[in-house]
Scaffold this motif. Structure first.
Motif, mmCIF file in Angstrom:
data_model
loop_
_atom_site.group_PDB
_atom_site.id
_atom_site.type_symbol
_atom_site.label_atom_id
_atom_site.label_comp_id
_atom_site.label_asym_id
_atom_site.label_seq_id
_atom_site.Cartn_x
_atom_site.Cartn_y
_atom_site.Cartn_z
ATOM 1 N N VAL A 30 26.251 47.179 36.244
ATOM 2 C CA VAL A 30 26.937 47.862 37.292
ATOM 3 C C VAL A 30 27.296 49.256 36.825
ATOM 4 C CG1 VAL A 30 27.710 45.918 38.445
ATOM 5 C CG2 VAL A 30 29.507 47.328 37.025
ATOM 6 N N PRO A 31 27.317 50.362 37.776
ATOM 7 C CA PRO A 31 27.988 51.605 37.293
ATOM 8 C C PRO A 31 29.089 51.615 36.393
ATOM 9 C CG PRO A 31 27.136 51.488 39.514
ATOM 10 C CD PRO A 31 27.136 50.311 39.190
ATOM 11 N N GLY A 32 28.977 52.568 35.518
ATOM 12 C CA GLY A 32 30.117 52.591 34.544
ATOM 13 C C GLY A 32 31.617 52.406 34.794
ATOM 14 N N GLU A 33 31.752 52.989 35.871
ATOM 15 C CA GLU A 33 33.341 53.154 36.232
ATOM 16 C C GLU A 33 33.844 51.847 36.955
ATOM 17 O OE1 GLU A 33 30.475 55.045 37.652
ATOM 18 O OE2 GLU A 33 31.031 55.307 39.677
ATOM 19 N N HIS A 34 32.817 50.972 37.412
ATOM 20 C CA HIS A 34 33.224 49.792 37.757
ATOM 21 C C HIS A 34 33.177 48.552 36.736
ATOM 22 C CE1 HIS A 34 33.296 51.576 41.729
ATOM 23 N NE2 HIS A 34 32.064 51.916 41.538
ATOM 24 N N ALA A 35 32.476 48.915 35.604
ATOM 25 C CA ALA A 35 32.203 47.737 34.573
ATOM 26 C C ALA A 35 33.296 47.299 33.914
ATOM 27 C CB ALA A 35 31.101 48.159 33.477
ATOM 28 N N ALA A 36 34.173 47.807 33.690
ATOM 29 C CA ALA A 36 35.399 47.334 33.050
ATOM 30 C C ALA A 36 36.281 46.149 33.784
ATOM 31 C CB ALA A 36 36.642 48.256 32.590
ATOM 32 N N ALA A 37 36.209 46.515 35.123
ATOM 33 C CA ALA A 37 36.992 45.394 36.185
ATOM 34 C C ALA A 37 36.221 44.177 36.108
ATOM 35 C CB ALA A 37 37.152 46.083 37.542
ATOM 36 N N GLU A 38 34.924 44.190 36.113
ATOM 37 C CA GLU A 38 33.977 43.029 36.205
ATOM 38 C C GLU A 38 33.991 42.450 34.980
ATOM 39 O OE1 GLU A 38 33.353 42.250 39.182
ATOM 40 O OE2 GLU A 38 33.295 44.239 40.181
ATOM 41 N N ALA A 39 33.908 43.261 33.902
ATOM 42 C CA ALA A 39 34.106 42.462 32.587
ATOM 43 C C ALA A 39 35.234 41.789 32.274
ATOM 44 C CB ALA A 39 33.836 43.589 31.420
ATOM 45 N N THR B 166 30.234 37.854 44.754
ATOM 46 C CA THR B 166 31.271 38.299 43.776
ATOM 47 C C THR B 166 31.038 37.614 42.340
ATOM 48 O OG1 THR B 166 32.847 37.008 44.641
ATOM 49 C CG2 THR B 166 32.762 38.810 45.786
ATOM 50 N N VAL B 167 31.860 38.161 41.342
ATOM 51 C CA VAL B 167 31.913 37.587 40.192
ATOM 52 C C VAL B 167 32.776 36.299 40.439
ATOM 53 C CG1 VAL B 167 32.964 37.797 37.837
ATOM 54 C CG2 VAL B 167 31.664 39.683 38.902
ATOM 55 N N GLU B 168 33.805 36.443 41.057
ATOM 56 C CA GLU B 168 34.599 35.305 41.163
ATOM 57 C C GLU B 168 33.705 34.056 41.867
ATOM 58 O OE1 GLU B 168 35.295 38.508 42.222
ATOM 59 O OE2 GLU B 168 37.380 38.945 41.542
ATOM 60 N N SER B 169 33.126 34.317 42.645
ATOM 61 C CA SER B 169 32.324 33.084 43.352
ATOM 62 C C SER B 169 31.298 32.453 42.228
ATOM 63 C CB SER B 169 31.703 33.661 44.544
ATOM 64 O OG SER B 169 30.799 34.762 44.339
ATOM 65 N N ALA B 170 30.702 33.620 41.617
ATOM 66 C CA ALA B 170 29.850 33.056 40.396
ATOM 67 C C ALA B 170 30.555 32.198 39.495
ATOM 68 C CB ALA B 170 29.087 34.061 39.812
ATOM 69 N N LEU B 171 31.883 32.553 39.079
ATOM 70 C CA LEU B 171 32.682 31.915 38.248
ATOM 71 C C LEU B 171 32.743 30.566 38.357
ATOM 72 C CD1 LEU B 171 34.871 34.631 36.661
ATOM 73 C CD2 LEU B 171 33.355 33.515 35.598
ATOM 74 N N ARG B 172 32.995 30.138 39.715
ATOM 75 C CA ARG B 172 33.565 29.108 40.245
ATOM 76 C C ARG B 172 32.385 27.889 39.664
ATOM 77 N NH1 ARG B 172 36.135 31.543 44.374
ATOM 78 N NH2 ARG B 172 34.386 31.593 45.909
ATOM 79 N N ASP B 173 30.906 28.292 40.036
ATOM 80 C CA ASP B 173 29.889 27.525 39.432
ATOM 81 C C ASP B 173 29.583 27.521 37.951
ATOM 82 O OD1 ASP B 173 29.536 26.911 42.103
ATOM 83 O OD2 ASP B 173 27.823 27.814 42.436
#
Lengths: 571, 571
Positions: free
Chosen positions: A127-136, A109-116
């Motif tokens: 990622v597919p467009g409909e999910h991009a805003a949430a991850e960004a 997940t992004v959360e786990s990557a952010l820890r490192d």
């Protein structure tokens, strides 16, 4: 393509509970499509929309209706049972082979990557467009700049996230942003160019790539390429990232010149751009060529460039202190005349482009000299007549890779043009760099050779003109790619010149106005003026000290139209 | 204008068997209109069309129906019986006063003038359009170059005569050709400019005048100005005179640079122009700004200019050997901000132009930053909102003098704008030179003063911006004209800059994007990339030696849209 003519076999498989991103799936499809005896391949997640794509492409098979969005669907059409089964096996094998980052750690997940992630990390969202805003948003809230490569992001989300980024002192680059380079590191599609004094702010990925490669070809380099996403210059987004980028480059010690690249710009955003550019110390080159009126930027002290290549040239000249002069190396009109004679009259131009901005530039150039050039950029592509197609636009990339990832869509059309007696000239682009296909030149050269051979067999000449966006430092080596094209008889030149050369070669020959060899005797101060009509202008001539023979003209028969008609008939 | 509010008296007279050309009649009308107590005046030949014009203008009187095309009709509306009668007497006196060429001999026919004309004479045709071709032919057949100032000439006649001229080694300049200068002698409307190295070929009279006056202002001069007529660049005429002019200037020993000016150009004609320009030794500057795509001329080695003034600047720099650099003197954006605050939001721009090409240039600039600018150049002028009017176009000059001959049409509108609370900025031009009104500046300045006074009385600020096309050598002295305008509070600048300044001053204030004072921390090589989605781009980043934290992203709930909706609602 003999396979296309025999009886066809169609088989498909559903791999339940697997997920792969669309680029991965398309790469698998491209590999399988290249196998012997394979005519068409589909490899997609089993969403309802994708299952429809299979049916539309003639790749529907028994069992496809049972697939779910969690399954990978593979379908192959080919010349024999054995070829198709071998292809399905190959696809399965490719899907099973672990891919992904070669050295980095993979996070769930992004959360786990952010820890490192270090504080200076940047986010890259594909990622597919409909999910991009949430991850960004997760990355922006942690203070990281984010590039959103994905398209189909809701524009309201884009505005909210860009404002959020601006307030946090960071930036959102995108959505639908193809190219970014920060301090020499390319994200998305990016050419390998030296670092140097030219900063680029671009709402067009391939536009930025052409500017950067031109700068590199002139021996200079790029400080940063700030990709904005295609909608940033619309009045709806109003250039939030554009102005963040300009403010950042204005303060960047390594940037000496800024190039702003876009296809079109909203009026309010242009007004604001003029004000910002007018207040900057750093010289600004504008290349907003989709907007005929963008030359008004000159009026606030900017340097408008009329083509992507010219933008790069002007930037280098400004960085080196030379005033921008002429670009030199004009289109060879003697060669145009020769090609036009070879091709004969009434032939048409067909452009097949991977780069959207390159297609746009070519369309503008072609339309300047050819009537009725159809294009999917602003309407529908006609089946007859001149046309320029952007094969990277949504309608062509559903279920197929972008032509920068796989030039097969270009190659397929080029082969088809060989059989079309109306086609006289083919215009294409080839975009290299990180993220692009690893060796597109030979594939395109083969399709050109096939088309020219087919045309020649039917006694026709076929002109093929290409532009290559890349550097010799790119993974594909631009020099080697150009050589591959040239060996198939392709004329390779800079993009706007390529478009003009091709368009002039198929333009209807204009009547020879027979430039007279005599020096004109009328081009000198007249000895006298025979003035027929108004005394007003006779007086104006006399005031300049010239002799006037004034004719006190009166309408025949006092101006009565009926009587004049009668007199005319008596003449 | 108190007269307009009291009771009105209308009287008319018919002068049978008199003929005067339309310019003469309009000059008489303008003189009478200036008399005390006179509100409106008509002085025209009594053709059926003209008699209708009288009625439409509210100037129909008892007895007008008896007038024939051989009679001069005069009508006056004014504040009193005595004022109107005095005006009619004045008109009669002015019509009786002999005019015409002050020193030259007056001939009854072209044939008789030709018997005396030297071989090096040029013809100047200003008769009504339907008679112009016949008179021009007589001069062309005798081997003389001919300028046809008249408009409404049949285009088929124009083509035949241009071909005839070409075959005879001479030239037809026109029809509808406003400006020509041959060896320093101006025909039609022409500024007094020094002779020098810059040759001009122009399908636009005022366009040529701006180029020439800019060249003069930079201390250089003009060899020849070859006016083509407004239709020469259409594909119907296909540039017969354009190519005659280019061939002549290419061989002319005094011409070192050629400027081509036009509002628009047909595609076939542009194709041919590219080929001719590409084969010339003389450098060519193109200013075809009505055609957004004309920058393609750069691709054959020409120098595209983006405004009329820039065309003149580039030409001088080419003639003096300097590379064209920046035009300098950009629009003062601090002043724009101040004016915008004074004017307040929601005010509109109104442009009133005498020069057609100046109007076209201003319209393009204004449309770059303002929504919905209406104009008679490509549609109808709206009664509300931003607009730019070419008062020199046919619809405004029927029965009234061209605004270059009499600025009253501009002055009248300017006065009206003073009473219109929506108007924030007025944009106007002033074209000087031989053939133009002898002292337009004070007339326009008075109208500006009246408008600004009226606005100020109602608590409104009114911005007036003007461009003056002229030189200090002109009969009207451009310096003096500028001074007259400035004394009424007019901002005077070069035409394209004037248009941008005025447009920006009334543009809706764009939201302040608050350029952040902090240096952006994101504009540097990232320490790492958090890549969310495709492995393809993670690989491309790693290939450049950067650290990647790859997020093995999967769609929530396996990508099922319905389930995802439910999950979203649970968030």
């Amino acid at each position: 393509m003999a396979a296309a003519e025999g009886p066809m076999v169609l088989r498909g498989r559903v791999h339940p509970g697997e997920y792969h991103d669309s680029v991965r799936l398309m790469r698998v499809a491209a590999s399988v499509r290249a196998l012997d005896g394979v005519e068409e391949v589909g490899v997609l997640m089993g969403s309802p929309a994708n299952r429809e794509l299979f049916v539309e492409a003639g790749l529907g098979f028994d069992g496809i209706d049972g697939a779910t969005p969690d399954d990978v669907v593979v379908a192959v059409r080919g010349s024999s049972e054995s070829a198709v089964e071998a292809a399905l096996d190959a696809a399965e094998e490719l899907l099973r082979t672990p891919q992904g980052s070669r050295r980095g750690i993979v996070y769930p997940t992004v959360e786990s990557a952010l820890r490192d992630a270090p504080g200076g990390a940047v986010g890259l969202i594909t990622v597919p467009g409909e999910h991009a805003a949430a991850e960004a948003r997760k990355l922006l809230e942690a203070g990281h700049p984010v590039m959103v490569f994905s398209d189909n992001v809701d524009v309201a989300d884009e505005v909210v996230l860009k404002q959020l980024a601006h307030e946090r002192g960071t930036v959102l680059l995108g959505s639908d942003c193809g190219t970014v380079m920060l301090g020499g590191l390319g994200l998305g599609f990016a050419n390998q160019v030296p670092t140097g004094p030219v900063g680029v702010v671009a709402a067009s990925g391939t536009g930025a790539q052409v500017v950067a490669t031109t700068v590199a070809a002139l021996g200079s380099g790029v400080s940063h390429m700030v990709g904005l996403g295609g909608r940033d210059l619309d009045d709806e987004v109003a250039g939030i990232s554009l102005f963040d980028g300009l403010a950042a480059l204005e303060k960047d010690p390594t940037t000496e010149v800024v190039v702003v690249v876009g296809k079109q710009i909203g009026r309010r955003t242009l007004g604001r751009l003029l004000e910002v550019v007018g207040s900057m110390r750093t010289p600004v080159v504008t290349c907003l060529f989709g907007q005929g009126n963008a030359w008004v930027s000159r009026l606030v002290g900017a340097w408008p460039a009329s083509s992507l290549a010219e933008a790069g040239q002007v930037a280098v000249r400004l960085a080196t202190g030379d005033l921008p002069g002429h670009s030199g190396d004009p289109v060879d009109l003697v060669a145009v005349g020769e090609r036009r004679r070879e091709l004969g009259p009434g032939r048409v131009l067909r452009g097949v482009f991977a780069g959207g901005t390159l297609a746009q530039e070519a369309l503008q150039v072609a339309r300047a000299v050819l009537d009725e050039v159809s294009s999917n950029l602003d309407g529908a592509v006609g089946t007859a007549g001149h046309s320029i197609v952007d094969l990277g636009s949504d309608e062509f990339t559903k279920g197929r890779p972008h032509p920068m990832l796989d030039p097969e869509a270009q190659a397929e059309r080029i082969r088809g043009f060989g059989a079309d007696a109306t086609v006289g000239a083919i215009l294409l682009d080839l975009v290299l760099g990180h993220g692009a296909h690893e060796d597109p030149g030979p594939l395109l050269a083969a399709s050109v050779a096939a088309a020219r051979e087919r045309a020649a067999a039917e006694g026709r000449e076929l002109l093929v003109v290409a532009s290559v966006c890349g550097t010799d430092l790119d993974p594909q080596d631009a020099g080697r790619q150009r050589e591959a094209l040239r060996s198939a008889g392709v004329v390779v030149m800079e993009s706007a010149r390529a478009a003009l050369f091709a368009a002039l070669c198929v333009a209807d020959e204009t009547e020879q106005a027979a430039a007279d060899a005599r020096a004109a005797t009328w081009l000198r101060r007249p000895e006298a003026v025979v003035s027929v009509g108004s005394t007003w202008f006779s007086d104006a001539v006399e005031a300049q000290g010239a002799d006037v023979l004034h004719v006190d003209w009166r309408p025949p028969a006092g101006g009565d139209p009926e009587l004049m008609d009668i007199l005319d008939r008596l003449d």
